[in-house]
Design a protein around this motif. Structure first.
Motif, PDB file in Angstrom:
ATOM      1  N   LEU A 211      67.281  14.610  53.738  1.00 53.38           N
ATOM      2  CA  LEU A 211      68.295  13.412  53.639  1.00 53.38           C
ATOM      3  C   LEU A 211      67.805  12.308  52.908  1.00 53.38           C
ATOM      4  O   LEU A 211      66.729  12.173  52.520  1.00 53.38           O
ATOM      5  N   GLU A 212      68.813  11.488  52.346  1.00 55.30           N
ATOM      6  CA  GLU A 212      68.265  10.135  51.424  1.00 55.30           C
ATOM      7  C   GLU A 212      68.462   9.129  52.543  1.00 55.30           C
ATOM      8  O   GLU A 212      69.734   8.647  52.936  1.00 55.30           O
ATOM      9  N   ALA A 213      67.370   8.142  52.635  1.00 53.88           N
ATOM     10  CA  ALA A 213      67.377   6.953  53.045  1.00 53.88           C
ATOM     11  C   ALA A 213      68.326   5.751  52.487  1.00 53.88           C
ATOM     12  O   ALA A 213      67.624   5.667  51.387  1.00 53.88           O
ATOM     13  N   VAL A 270      63.366   8.585  49.540  1.00 53.83           N
ATOM     14  CA  VAL A 270      63.392   7.109  49.702  1.00 53.83           C
ATOM     15  C   VAL A 270      63.737   6.491  48.086  1.00 53.83           C
ATOM     16  O   VAL A 270      63.050   6.815  47.259  1.00 53.83           O
ATOM     17  N   ASN A 271      64.408   5.509  47.993  1.00 54.26           N
ATOM     18  CA  ASN A 271      64.774   4.950  47.004  1.00 54.26           C
ATOM     19  C   ASN A 271      63.751   3.960  46.463  1.00 54.26           C
ATOM     20  O   ASN A 271      63.491   3.203  47.286  1.00 54.26           O
ATOM     21  N   VAL A 272      63.168   3.964  45.140  1.00 51.67           N
ATOM     22  CA  VAL A 272      62.253   3.200  44.897  1.00 51.67           C
ATOM     23  C   VAL A 272      62.606   2.396  43.539  1.00 51.67           C
ATOM     24  O   VAL A 272      63.178   2.868  42.511  1.00 51.67           O
ATOM     25  N   LEU A 302      60.517  10.801  46.480  1.00 51.97           N
ATOM     26  CA  LEU A 302      60.898   9.191  45.977  1.00 51.97           C
ATOM     27  C   LEU A 302      61.860   9.417  44.925  1.00 51.97           C
ATOM     28  O   LEU A 302      61.784  10.333  44.095  1.00 51.97           O
ATOM     29  N   GLU A 303      63.042   8.575  44.978  1.00 48.43           N
ATOM     30  CA  GLU A 303      63.874   8.654  43.877  1.00 48.43           C
ATOM     31  C   GLU A 303      63.615   7.639  42.964  1.00 48.43           C
ATOM     32  O   GLU A 303      63.640   6.377  43.312  1.00 48.43           O
ATOM     33  N   LEU A 304      63.291   7.721  41.690  1.00 46.00           N
ATOM     34  CA  LEU A 304      63.079   6.913  40.924  1.00 46.00           C
ATOM     35  C   LEU A 304      64.133   7.017  39.779  1.00 46.00           C
ATOM     36  O   LEU A 304      64.758   7.990  39.463  1.00 46.00           O
ATOM     37  N   LEU A 332      64.566  12.208  40.145  1.00 49.51           N
ATOM     38  CA  LEU A 332      65.247  11.191  38.667  1.00 49.51           C
ATOM     39  C   LEU A 332      66.738  10.922  39.209  1.00 49.51           C
ATOM     40  O   LEU A 332      67.229  11.879  39.278  1.00 49.51           O
ATOM     41  N   ASP A 333      66.730   9.386  39.579  1.00 49.94           N
ATOM     42  CA  ASP A 333      68.052   9.048  40.268  1.00 49.94           C
ATOM     43  C   ASP A 333      68.976   8.811  39.185  1.00 49.94           C
ATOM     44  O   ASP A 333      68.649   8.258  38.069  1.00 49.94           O
ATOM     45  N   ASP A 334      70.070   8.691  39.529  1.00 44.06           N
ATOM     46  CA  ASP A 334      71.265   8.301  38.682  1.00 44.06           C
ATOM     47  C   ASP A 334      71.366   8.760  37.329  1.00 44.06           C
ATOM     48  O   ASP A 334      71.264   8.022  36.433  1.00 44.06           O
ATOM     49  N   LEU A 353      66.683  16.200  39.479  1.00 42.75           N
ATOM     50  CA  LEU A 353      67.593  15.480  38.824  1.00 42.75           C
ATOM     51  C   LEU A 353      68.730  15.373  39.662  1.00 42.75           C
ATOM     52  O   LEU A 353      69.353  16.118  39.767  1.00 42.75           O
ATOM     53  N   LYS A 354      68.812  13.893  39.854  1.00 42.62           N
ATOM     54  CA  LYS A 354      70.271  13.569  40.460  1.00 42.62           C
ATOM     55  C   LYS A 354      71.056  13.132  39.465  1.00 42.62           C
ATOM     56  O   LYS A 354      71.072  12.015  38.923  1.00 42.62           O
ATOM     57  N   MET A 355      72.354  14.123  39.383  1.00 40.67           N
ATOM     58  CA  MET A 355      73.218  13.701  38.597  1.00 40.67           C
ATOM     59  C   MET A 355      74.111  12.495  39.092  1.00 40.67           C
ATOM     60  O   MET A 355      74.652  12.716  40.363  1.00 40.67           O
ATOM     61  N   ALA A 388      73.813  16.929  42.724  1.00 35.08           N
ATOM     62  CA  ALA A 388      74.870  16.283  42.225  1.00 35.08           C
ATOM     63  C   ALA A 388      75.295  15.342  43.562  1.00 35.08           C
ATOM     64  O   ALA A 388      75.498  15.609  44.471  1.00 35.08           O
ATOM     65  N   GLU A 389      75.305  13.909  42.948  1.00 31.01           N
ATOM     66  CA  GLU A 389      75.750  13.052  44.036  1.00 31.01           C
ATOM     67  C   GLU A 389      77.329  12.586  43.966  1.00 31.01           C
ATOM     68  O   GLU A 389      77.918  12.915  42.979  1.00 31.01           O
ATOM     69  N   GLY A 390      77.879  12.182  45.088  1.00 27.28           N
ATOM     70  CA  GLY A 390      79.094  11.469  45.418  1.00 27.28           C
ATOM     71  C   GLY A 390      80.211  12.312  45.112  1.00 27.28           C
ATOM     72  O   GLY A 390      81.145  12.272  44.446  1.00 27.28           O
TER      73      GLY A 390
HETATM   74 CA    CA Z   1      69.374   7.156  45.266  1.00 27.18          CA
END
Ligand code: CA
Ligand code: C2E
Ligand code: CA
Length: 445
Positions: A211-213, A270-272, A302-304, A332-334, A353-355, A388-390
């Motif tokens: 899960l992503e908080a 968790v987003n940091v 941790l999402e950096l 690695l976010d975004d 890696l979050k695309m 992949a997000e979204g």
């Molecule tokens: Ca995020």
């Protein structure tokens, strides 16, 4: 059954009306009954001026008068609540009894304005009304409130239309809201922040991976405020340190409760913010929170963002190495939206890696598909799993599956959910929760 307002905690001490908490309960319960209803938010112009010029005692008397008048005018057709200050809410349940919602609200407004007499003095006070109806304008309690509030803001900003019903384009205007330092600080103190959790699933089996908080703010007047509105202010004012710490604590406490009370181990991301990493005590704090909770590091991700890695690479390397040695996973976010240096990127050891969703949105075009393909291959070349997000539709999913993307997240599968709904999802029969991220292997391409 409607909530009982005998509970003293649910009563507004000044007017005796149901207070804000009772209002939220009532709205939620009424919406569950799925009968049409309308929410009217009522706010007065210049009330502050009354308090200042005539004193708070007079102001209090006036608020009691408003409460009585609202109850009288609404009679049996509605519940009247005081939300705080000079703001009132009216939930109208029997819409068949009113001859047009706008007519009803306009009549109420004009009767209310002309009825305000205190100590024999008629007060030239005018109210504004924002309206949202169920099911036409919204279907959840939060959306009902947010939409009625957006309509109220339009009424407040207009000279000629004091009664306004919600229209979809109004939400865009509320995004312009910018809280200040004191408001955010108070929000933290008053426990107005909470977390929702969005699930991630893996190809090919669509197993729940974690899960992503995501942070939310329940603003006392505005309803739920998006992190896109307040995180930038928190970063500019330095409050992100305290807010980010609260997020870490809350997410880890939630993991602990799922583990202890429900027997579910789940990985939570968790987003940091880049500013949190600048704090010398960051890694020690994470380790302390993990130790205290008994949660193994491998369950925390941790999402950096790229900027966290670029600004001070030596420091970022040290922090990441230390976190990973505690078992913590790094994403690695975004990815693709910031300034990535590929030369720098390959010096880091990262797990995911979050695309960014902007690439997913373009994946159905030939060029967009090629770019997504390149990102996924790059991630795999650097031994990262790609998330992949979204993801919003089946075509995007099919393209990502064909490109050997590892995990997906998006409204197609689930919106961010409150913790209790996540538990139901995790306990769903047939849905196997993978116990730890390290059990996964990077899918080749
Ligand atoms: Ca995020
Ligand atoms: P993010 O980390 O990229 O989070 C993903 C955002 O995309 C979330 O917005 C999520 O609700 C939204 N989303 C998920 N699926 C879909 C979809 O299918 N379509 C579309 N259009 N959107 C989708 P949210 O929750 O509003 O968060 C926005 C951003 O705020 C996050 O972007 C993150 O950068 C930041 N944020 C959220 N919580 C925190 C936090 O606890 N700390 C920090 N520092 N930043 C946070
Ligand atoms: Ca993101």
């Amino acid at each position: 059954m409607l909530p009982s307002f005998e509970n003293p905690l649910w009563k507004d001490a000044l007017t005796g009306l149901p207070n804000r908490q009772a209002f939220h309960q009532l709205l939620e319960q009424l919406l569950q009954q799925r009968q049409s209803l309308a929410l009217l938010l009522i706010d007065f112009d210049n009330f502050k001026w009354i308090n200042e010029s005539r004193g708070y005692g007079f102001g209090d008397q006036l608020l009691r008068q408003i409460a009585r008048e609202l109850e009288r005018l609404a009679s049996l057709r509605a519940s009247v609540c005081r939300l705080g200050g000079d703001e009132f809410a009216l939930i109208l349940t029997d819409l068949s009894q009113v001859d047009g919602l706008l007519n009803f609200a306009a009549q109420l407004k004009s009767d209310l304005d002309s009825s305000l007499v205190v100590d024999g003095v008629w007060l030239d006070l005018k109210c504004k009304v924002g309206i949202a109806s169920y099911p036409g304008d919204a279907t959840t309690p939060d959306a009902m409130f947010n939409n009625a509030f957006a309509a109220l803001q339009v009424a407040q900003n207009s000279d000629g239309t004091p009664v306004v019903q919600y229209q979809p384009q109004m939400q865009a205007q509320t995004l312009e809201y910018r809280p200040d330092y004191n408001e955010l600080k108070l929000a933290l103190k008053n426990h107005e922040f909470f977390l929702v959790y969005q699930p991630k699933f893996s190809f090919p089996s669509m197993q729940l991976q974690g899960l992503e908080a995501l942070l939310r703010w329940r603003h006392p007047l505005r309803g739920i405020v998006s992190p896109l509105v307040f995180i930038p202010v928190a970063e500019q004012t330095g409050l992100i340190a305290a807010i980010g710490d609260w997020v870490l604590k809350a997410a880890i406490a939630q993991m602990e409760s799922w583990q202890r009370e429900d027997g579910v181990d789940i990985s939570v991301a968790v987003n940091v913010s880049p500013l949190q990493l600048k704090d010398d005590g960051f890694v020690a704090r994470i380790k302390a929170l993990l130790n205290l909770s008994g949660i193994a590091g491998k369950f925390l991700q941790l999402e950096l963002t790229e900027s966290s890695l670029i600004e001070d690479p030596r420091r970022a390397h040290a922090i990441i190495a230390e976190l990973r040695s505690a078992g913590v996973q790094i994403a690695l976010d975004d990815f693709g939206t910031g300034y990535s240096s590929l030369a720098a990127l390959q010096t880091y050891q990262l797990d995911y890696l979050k695309m960014d969703k902007s690439f997913v949105q373009k994946i159905q075009t030939r060029q967009g598909r090629s770019v997504s393909h390149a990102i996924i291959q790059l991630g795999h070349a650097l031994e990262m799993q790609v998330i992949a997000e979204g993801v919003e539709n089946a075509e995007q999913e099919a393209a990502l599956r064909a490109l050997a993307c590892d995990q997906v997240q998006g409204f197609l599968y689930s919106h961010p959910l409150p913790a209790d709904q996540c538990l139901a999802l995790m306990k769903q029969p047939g849905l196997q929760v993978l116990q730890a991220a390290e059990e996964l292997s990077v899918t080749g391409n």
